[in-house]
Design an enzyme around this catalytic site. Structure first.
Site, PDB file in Angstrom:
ATOM      1  N   GLU A 162      -4.831 -13.398 -13.434  1.00  0.00           N
ATOM      2  CA  GLU A 162      -5.119 -11.973 -13.517  1.00  0.00           C
ATOM      3  C   GLU A 162      -3.828 -11.181 -13.339  1.00  0.00           C
ATOM      4  O   GLU A 162      -2.880 -11.651 -12.711  1.00  0.00           O
ATOM      5  CB  GLU A 162      -6.110 -11.601 -12.407  1.00  0.00           C
ATOM      6  CG  GLU A 162      -7.485 -12.190 -12.612  1.00  0.00           C
ATOM      7  CD  GLU A 162      -8.328 -11.336 -13.527  1.00  0.00           C
ATOM      8  OE1 GLU A 162      -8.199 -11.488 -14.740  1.00  0.00           O
ATOM      9  OE2 GLU A 162      -9.117 -10.524 -13.025  1.00  0.00           O
ATOM     10  N   HIS A 208      -4.240   5.160  13.964  1.00  0.00           N
ATOM     11  CA  HIS A 208      -4.576   6.310  14.791  1.00  0.00           C
ATOM     12  C   HIS A 208      -3.865   6.320  16.134  1.00  0.00           C
ATOM     13  O   HIS A 208      -3.908   7.309  16.856  1.00  0.00           O
ATOM     14  CB  HIS A 208      -6.099   6.397  14.952  1.00  0.00           C
ATOM     15  CG  HIS A 208      -6.758   6.895  13.694  1.00  0.00           C
ATOM     16  ND1 HIS A 208      -7.846   7.709  13.680  1.00  0.00           N
ATOM     17  CD2 HIS A 208      -6.432   6.691  12.394  1.00  0.00           C
ATOM     18  CE1 HIS A 208      -8.167   7.991  12.425  1.00  0.00           C
ATOM     19  NE2 HIS A 208      -7.335   7.374  11.634  1.00  0.00           N
ATOM     20  N   LYS A 211      -9.076  16.960   0.236  1.00  0.00           N
ATOM     21  CA  LYS A 211      -8.003  16.430  -0.602  1.00  0.00           C
ATOM     22  C   LYS A 211      -8.308  14.981  -1.018  1.00  0.00           C
ATOM     23  O   LYS A 211      -8.111  14.604  -2.180  1.00  0.00           O
ATOM     24  CB  LYS A 211      -6.681  16.493   0.156  1.00  0.00           C
ATOM     25  CG  LYS A 211      -5.469  16.284  -0.714  1.00  0.00           C
ATOM     26  CD  LYS A 211      -4.178  16.544   0.044  1.00  0.00           C
ATOM     27  CE  LYS A 211      -2.983  16.223  -0.827  1.00  0.00           C
ATOM     28  NZ  LYS A 211      -1.718  16.462  -0.129  1.00  0.00           N
ATOM     29  N   ASP A 212      -8.802  14.185  -0.076  1.00  0.00           N
ATOM     30  CA  ASP A 212      -9.176  12.809  -0.406  1.00  0.00           C
ATOM     31  C   ASP A 212     -10.319  12.789  -1.418  1.00  0.00           C
ATOM     32  O   ASP A 212     -10.351  11.946  -2.319  1.00  0.00           O
ATOM     33  CB  ASP A 212      -9.583  12.040   0.859  1.00  0.00           C
ATOM     34  CG  ASP A 212      -8.366  11.496   1.608  1.00  0.00           C
ATOM     35  OD1 ASP A 212      -7.251  11.573   1.059  1.00  0.00           O
ATOM     36  OD2 ASP A 212      -8.529  11.015   2.744  1.00  0.00           O
ATOM     37  N   SER A 269      -0.578   9.304  11.089  1.00  0.00           N
ATOM     38  CA  SER A 269       0.089   8.993   9.839  1.00  0.00           C
ATOM     39  C   SER A 269       1.558   9.358   9.927  1.00  0.00           C
ATOM     40  O   SER A 269       1.942  10.307  10.599  1.00  0.00           O
ATOM     41  CB  SER A 269      -0.543   9.777   8.694  1.00  0.00           C
ATOM     42  OG  SER A 269      -1.862   9.357   8.490  1.00  0.00           O
TER      43      SER A 269
HETATM   44  C1  HEM Z   1      -8.112  -3.066   1.928  1.00  0.00           C
HETATM   45  C2  HEM Z   1      -6.966  -2.498   1.772  1.00  0.00           C
HETATM   46  C3  HEM Z   1      -6.491  -1.287   2.546  1.00  0.00           C
HETATM   47  C4  HEM Z   1      -7.191  -0.219   3.017  1.00  0.00           C
HETATM   48  C5  HEM Z   1      -8.661   0.028   2.832  1.00  0.00           C
HETATM   49  C6  HEM Z   1      -6.255   0.623   3.685  1.00  0.00           C
HETATM   50  C7  HEM Z   1      -6.597   1.822   4.286  1.00  0.00           C
HETATM   51  C8  HEM Z   1      -5.707   2.690   4.838  1.00  0.00           C
HETATM   52  C9  HEM Z   1      -5.982   4.050   5.148  1.00  0.00           C
HETATM   53  C10 HEM Z   1      -7.325   4.748   4.951  1.00  0.00           C
HETATM   54  C11 HEM Z   1      -4.837   4.598   5.645  1.00  0.00           C
HETATM   55  C12 HEM Z   1      -4.623   6.030   6.023  1.00  0.00           C
HETATM   56  C13 HEM Z   1      -4.370   6.889   4.781  1.00  0.00           C
HETATM   57  C14 HEM Z   1      -3.041   6.648   4.140  1.00  0.00           C
HETATM   58  O1  HEM Z   1      -2.022   6.668   4.817  1.00  0.00           O
HETATM   59  O2  HEM Z   1      -3.001   6.432   2.918  1.00  0.00           O
HETATM   60  C15 HEM Z   1      -3.851   3.559   5.679  1.00  0.00           C
HETATM   61  C16 HEM Z   1      -2.545   3.701   6.145  1.00  0.00           C
HETATM   62  C17 HEM Z   1      -1.576   2.734   6.044  1.00  0.00           C
HETATM   63  N1  HEM Z   1      -1.655   1.509   5.380  1.00  0.00           N
HETATM   64 FE1  HEM Z   1      -3.324   0.781   4.548  1.00  0.00          FE
HETATM   65  N2  HEM Z   1      -5.010   0.057   3.656  1.00  0.00           N
HETATM   66  C18 HEM Z   1      -5.109  -1.111   2.955  1.00  0.00           C
HETATM   67  C19 HEM Z   1      -4.100  -1.981   2.674  1.00  0.00           C
HETATM   68  C20 HEM Z   1      -2.792  -1.850   3.118  1.00  0.00           C
HETATM   69  C21 HEM Z   1      -1.732  -2.728   2.798  1.00  0.00           C
HETATM   70  C22 HEM Z   1      -1.888  -3.956   1.919  1.00  0.00           C
HETATM   71  C23 HEM Z   1      -0.596  -2.242   3.431  1.00  0.00           C
HETATM   72  C24 HEM Z   1       0.839  -2.759   3.435  1.00  0.00           C
HETATM   73  C25 HEM Z   1       1.248  -3.935   3.179  1.00  0.00           C
HETATM   74  C26 HEM Z   1      -0.962  -1.068   4.132  1.00  0.00           C
HETATM   75  C27 HEM Z   1      -0.100  -0.307   4.900  1.00  0.00           C
HETATM   76  C28 HEM Z   1      -0.446   0.894   5.462  1.00  0.00           C
HETATM   77  C29 HEM Z   1       0.459   1.705   6.234  1.00  0.00           C
HETATM   78  C30 HEM Z   1       1.915   1.368   6.568  1.00  0.00           C
HETATM   79  C31 HEM Z   1      -0.264   2.866   6.592  1.00  0.00           C
HETATM   80  C32 HEM Z   1       0.246   4.047   7.387  1.00  0.00           C
HETATM   81  C33 HEM Z   1       0.979   4.835   6.374  1.00  0.00           C
HETATM   82  C34 HEM Z   1       1.424   6.189   6.746  1.00  0.00           C
HETATM   83  O3  HEM Z   1       0.708   6.874   7.467  1.00  0.00           O
HETATM   84  O4  HEM Z   1       2.470   6.526   6.235  1.00  0.00           O
HETATM   85  N3  HEM Z   1      -2.295  -0.850   3.921  1.00  0.00           N
HETATM   86  N4  HEM Z   1      -4.402   2.394   5.164  1.00  0.00           N
END
Ligand code: HEM
Lengths: 421, 287
Positions: free
Chosen positions: A288, A216, A244-245, A220
């Site tokens: 797994e 934030h 959408k989500d 995004s």
């Molecule tokens: C428990 C696991 C995770 C949760 C609950 C989570 C949750 C979120 C959420 C809700 C967003 C905003 C929505 C979206 O952009 O899809 C986000 C953005 C992002 N996440 Fe995660 N995430 C997780 C794991 C990861 C992992 C493992 C990575 C990378 C190695 C990652 C990288 C990113 C990045 C780079 C963004 C910003 C993306 C953008 O706006 O283009 N996330 N995450």
């Protein structure tokens, strides 16, 4: 960058509370008025899906823990009692078992989304690194969770994986003994794995909060990979992305339900329905499915220590990815060369997953070697090189423009690389 | 040399047994149609009762079924009195009583099926050194589940079709040829009969058991049990019935699960459809 409306309400009680603890403002700013790019595609659904999966895992996990006994003599039977005698126990257990896989599916797609659209680049490096930390924590949690039912694969998987640490020179053996709490995988091991399996998901929650906090800060990224220019590029999170989500959740749960209700053991291994027996080794010890690519990297080299190092390096490399990729352009849409290599990387990862479940000989071994070599070549050589030699396509001037189809004012990428936020 | 790579990954102990365990594996069990196959399939109670009869009259002499209590048999369609009567046919050890002595008493519905042997050593001693495994979860502990169980029970030399035997002989001959080729020999052993497989004396040939040599002598044959409901007492029926019964012992909630699944999926289809419409409507004013 546009900002959302400050939180407003006529309810006196909410006002009174919010003045002292601005929890309503916080919720409003994160989930309601939070300004999001107007052009996010469905690949942006997987973050919220991962969040949903995490909540489901914690809720079902706590219910399971109420009935589970972490003792080598009772663990297997206590799980079977949950399946047979606890009301709805089979449902809770199958949800926990299958959602673990779907959690990984969501997060893996989420990561590849980030790779394709360059979401790891400035100013989102810390956001990305926190994501990789989450991924590591998830793997640790899933590994220890798989040990708890104390079936044959639980026991032998734990034995093989913990034994990897013995590859560390000098102190390896001592570390393994320390991890086990004894001289083999045994009751102390099971006990501590249960304690940690209960703990780590809450650590993940903490890191997810940091992850979203970092998200934030700049908002995004989006499929064009360019920064928002003004209010016309953004829309409020609610109702546009909430609905959408929510639709994404429906589809996700639909596919999940097919597995949950009609093939709940499809993603598991039959040997885990045989109680752990330290005296009888299963014919094939396979982890797994979500560990298979890493398992393939591990076994692709004939040296144990090197295998372990490469396996950890394959994730470690993701931490420095923001600095390996030298290209000023984020989205693959405007990177005519890198775009292809993204797909090669994806294919290499799938090939590694396939090779991981085969015995490491013949064709599978050969393929896992080629794919491992490519994996490291991709990150260590290609990405830095392409940043210099690739000629990106011209970037659009703003998000609203191509979306709304207004004007033909395309700026030149070479003249105007990624804007500094 | 390539196999050494496994060793690199696994612990030494694991690795050594891995090499040994890489013996020949059985051929694919043919697929059967089960009443519980498919999305709408459910258990056939009459078949489960017949399967229970086979278990009770044949298998229970060697195999335990630790996870099943007599009360569970109600799910096969027996009423309360019948379950009590079935339980009462068994003796279980209880105690200690007020004198500190253990004693035997007839089983009650809440008791679990007693083990045919006091311990694993006794079980092995009576079975030529092999312990008959617990059958409660067997249908989920083998990759092809009930298909495997049925095929295995019908997989003994006298019972399998000649074509299956020939198929195995060909596979094994081919393996010998490859092995010889790897070490540079042109000569190799042709497998033309079960004897050529070189199974240990203590085991019987079984087409579907991994390695072909099973320490269980053929437990079933035509007329192994007499069914009360008039179903023909053929080997195939016995094998299918007991395999279905073991699917039930492994997954008693199968019927509930599928029924709930159909409802949940119908709900989610509608739910997603409504949300998709809502999403379209909500986004319409943006473009
Ligand atoms: C428990 C696991 C995770 C949760 C609950 C989570 C949750 C979120 C959420 C809700 C967003 C905003 C929505 C979206 O952009 O899809 C986000 C953005 C992002 N996440 Fe995660 N995430 C997780 C794991 C990861 C992992 C493992 C990575 C990378 C190695 C990652 C990288 C990113 C990045 C780079 C963004 C910003 C993306 C953008 O706006 O283009 N996330 N995450």
């Amino acid at each position: 960058m546009s900002s959302g409306q400050p939180f407003q309400t006529n309810n006196a009680i909410i006002k009174w509370i919010d003045h002292r603890l601005p929890i309503f403002s916080l919720t409003n700013d994160t989930l309601v008025d939070y300004p999001a790019p107007r052009n996010l595609n469905y690949w942006w659904n997987f973050g919220s899906l991962a969040g949903l999966a995490l909540v489901v895992m914690i809720v079902t996990g706590i219910v399971l823990a109420m009935q589970y006994t972490p003792h080598v003599d009772y663990a297997f039977d206590s799980v079977e009692r949950i399946m047979r005698d606890v009301n709805g126990g089979w449902l809770i257990r199958y949800i926990h078992m299958n959602m673990a896989s779907f959690f990984f599916i969501a997060v893996i797609i989420h990561i590849f989304r980030g790779l394709y659209y360059g979401s790891y680049k400035a100013p989102r490096e810390i956001l990305w690194i926190l994501g990789v930390v989450i991924f590591l924590l998830m793997m640790a949690t899933a590994f220890m969770g798989y040990v708890l039912p104390w079936g044959q694969m639980s026991f032998w998987g734990a034995t093989v994986i913990t034994n990897l640490f013995s590859a560390i020179p000098l102190v390896g053996e001592s570390i393994v003994t320390w991890l086990w709490g004894g001289f083999s995988v045994n009751n102390p091991t099971l006990n501590r794995f249960f304690a940690l399996h209960y703990l780590l998901p809450f650590v993940i929650v903490g890191v997810v909060i940091l992850h979203i906090w970092a998200l934030h800060r700049f908002g995004s990224n989006n499929p064009l990979g360019i920064d928002a220019k003004g209010p016309q590029d953004k829309i409020p999170f609610h109702p546009y992305y909430t609905v959408k989500d929510a639709f994404g959740v429906g589809v996700f749960l639909l596919i999940f339900s097919v597995f949950l209700f009609f093939a709940p053991n499809f993603l598991g291994h039959p040997d885990n329905y045989i109680p752990a027996n330290p005296l009888s080794t299963p014919a094939h010890i396979v982890p797994e499915w979500y560990f298979l690519p890493f398992y393939a990297i591990l076994r692709s080299v004939p040296d144990k220590l090197l295998g372990v190092v490469l396996m950890f390096a394959s994730i470690g490399i993701l931490f420095i990815l923001p600095w390996l990729d030298r290209s000023p352009v984020r989205s693959c849409k405007f990177r005519p060369v890198y775009k292809w290599f993204f797909w090669v990387l994806l294919i290499a990862c799938v090939a590694l997953g396939w090779a991981g479940q085969e015995a490491p000989e013949g064709a599978p071994l050969y393929i896992s070697r080629v794919a491992t070599a490519y994996y490291f070549f991709h990150f260590l050589v290609l990405l830095p090189l392409l940043g210099v030699i690739e000629r990106p396509k011209p970037l659009p001037a703003s998000i609203a423009e191509p979306v709304l189809g207004g004007g033909e004012v395309w700026s030149n990428a070479a003249a105007k690389p990624m804007e500094k936020a | 040399m390539m196999k050494k790579l496994v060793f690199a990954a696994a612990a030494a102990a694991v690795a050594m047994s891995l090499g040994a365990a890489q013996a020949a594996e059985g051929i694919q069990a043919p697929k059967s149609t089960w009443s519980f196959s498919g999305i709408f399939g459910t258990f056939d109670q009459a078949q489960l009762q017949r399967g229970y009869q086979v278990y009770k009259e044949v298998c229970a002499g060697c195999h335990a079924m630790d996870l099943i209590a007599f009360r569970n048999l109600a799910e096969l369609g027996y009423n309360e009195d019948e379950v009590k009567a079935i339980a009462a046919e068994y003796d279980v050890t209880d105690g200690p009583d007020d004198e500190g002595e253990m004693f035997d008493r007839p089983a009650r519905p809440s008791d679990y099926f007693p083990n045919p042997f006091p311990n694993a050593k006794a079980a092995a001693a009576s079975n030529g050194g092999s312990v008959p495994p617990d059958l409660s979860l067997m249908a989920k502990a083998r990759a092809a589940g009930p298909d495997y169980l049925k095929a295995m029970l019908m997989g003994y030399e006298e019972d399998v079709p000649e074509s299956v035997l020939q198929q195995i002989f060909e596979i094994e001959t081919e393996k010998n040829r490859k092995r010889a080729e790897e070490i540079g020999l042109t000569d190799y052993n042709r497998v033309e009969s079960v004897e050529d497989l070189g199974l240990p004396d203590t085991s019987s040939f079984n087409a579907y058991f991994p390695g072909y040599g099973i320490a269980m002598a053929a437990p079933l044959g035509d007329e192994a049990v007499e069914y009360a409901d008039g179903t023909p007492a053929t080997l195939e029926n016995h094998a299918a019935d007991v395999a279905a019964f073991l699917m039930w012992t492994a997954e008693p909630a199968l019927d509930d699960r599928k029924q709930m699944g159909i409802k949940v999926i119908i709900f989610l289809l509608i739910f997603s459809g409504v949300l998709y419409a809502a999403k379209r409507k909500c986004w319409a004013d943006l473009h």
